[in-house]
Write a protein that holds these residues in place. Structure first.
Motif, mmCIF file in Angstrom:
data_model
loop_
_atom_site.group_PDB
_atom_site.id
_atom_site.type_symbol
_atom_site.label_atom_id
_atom_site.label_comp_id
_atom_site.label_asym_id
_atom_site.label_seq_id
_atom_site.Cartn_x
_atom_site.Cartn_y
_atom_site.Cartn_z
ATOM 1 N N VAL A 137 -12.998 -11.428 0.901
ATOM 2 C CA VAL A 137 -12.168 -10.304 1.361
ATOM 3 C C VAL A 137 -10.770 -10.801 1.710
ATOM 4 O O VAL A 137 -9.771 -10.162 1.368
ATOM 5 N N LEU A 138 -10.686 -11.935 2.365
ATOM 6 C CA LEU A 138 -9.391 -12.508 2.718
ATOM 7 C C LEU A 138 -8.586 -12.882 1.475
ATOM 8 O O LEU A 138 -7.376 -12.681 1.429
ATOM 9 N N ALA A 139 -9.255 -13.381 0.444
ATOM 10 C CA ALA A 139 -8.568 -13.746 -0.801
ATOM 11 C C ALA A 139 -8.066 -12.514 -1.559
ATOM 12 O O ALA A 139 -7.111 -12.614 -2.334
ATOM 13 N N PRO A 142 -3.636 -10.880 -4.203
ATOM 14 C CA PRO A 142 -3.159 -10.060 -5.327
ATOM 15 C C PRO A 142 -2.477 -8.776 -4.875
ATOM 16 O O PRO A 142 -1.516 -8.324 -5.508
ATOM 17 N N CYS A 143 -2.947 -8.207 -3.773
ATOM 18 C CA CYS A 143 -2.323 -6.977 -3.285
ATOM 19 C C CYS A 143 -0.894 -7.229 -2.818
ATOM 20 O O CYS A 143 -0.006 -6.412 -3.057
ATOM 21 N N PHE A 170 4.955 -6.392 -4.186
ATOM 22 C CA PHE A 170 6.348 -6.787 -4.394
ATOM 23 C C PHE A 170 6.733 -6.883 -5.872
ATOM 24 O O PHE A 170 7.871 -6.616 -6.234
ATOM 25 N N ALA A 171 5.794 -7.225 -6.741
ATOM 26 C CA ALA A 171 6.104 -7.345 -8.168
ATOM 27 C C ALA A 171 6.394 -5.987 -8.808
ATOM 28 O O ALA A 171 7.159 -5.915 -9.775
ATOM 29 N N TRP A 196 4.474 0.525 -3.079
ATOM 30 C CA TRP A 196 4.611 -0.539 -2.099
ATOM 31 C C TRP A 196 3.762 -0.249 -0.863
ATOM 32 O O TRP A 196 3.048 -1.124 -0.369
ATOM 33 N N VAL A 197 3.830 0.988 -0.360
ATOM 34 C CA VAL A 197 3.061 1.350 0.832
ATOM 35 C C VAL A 197 1.566 1.203 0.571
ATOM 36 O O VAL A 197 0.821 0.651 1.392
ATOM 37 N N VAL A 198 1.102 1.663 -0.591
ATOM 38 C CA VAL A 198 -0.326 1.597 -0.914
ATOM 39 C C VAL A 198 -0.801 0.153 -1.009
ATOM 40 O O VAL A 198 -1.778 -0.244 -0.362
ATOM 41 N N PHE A 199 -0.117 -0.660 -1.810
ATOM 42 C CA PHE A 199 -0.573 -2.027 -2.018
ATOM 43 C C PHE A 199 -0.341 -2.925 -0.806
ATOM 44 O O PHE A 199 -1.148 -3.797 -0.508
#
Length: 86
Positions: free
Chosen positions: A22-24, A28-29, A34-35, A50-53
């Protein structure tokens, strides 16, 4: 018992491995949050993405830390220190 205590108790029963996974998932999020700014889409859509991820990343981060607890975090730090020494 409050809802917060119920959630903490449930998460505390999960395994160390689940906590690490879960921590890992927060990495990616964070990267996606930012990507996606480089995508050719409107500013409003970028803001929503941005807010969602970023929110998902924070949720994974705090959920993973809650699953691991203090002993799990110490155990994880110990593993990383061993790998650095080799």
């Amino acid at each position: 018992m409050s809802l917060l205590q119920t959630v903490k108790t449930f998460l505390g029963k999960l395994s160390f491995r689940t906590g690490v996974i879960v921590l890992a998932c927060c990495v990616p999020c964070y990267l996606i949050s930012f990507a996606q700014m480089a995508l050719p889409i409107s500013g409003g859509a970028k803001g929503v993405l941005w807010v969602v991820f970023f929110g998902l990343a924070k949720t994974f981060q705090y959920g993973g830390l809650c699953i691991l607890g203090t002993e799990g975090v110490k155990r994880l730090k110990k593993r990383f220190k061993k790998e650095d020494a080799q």
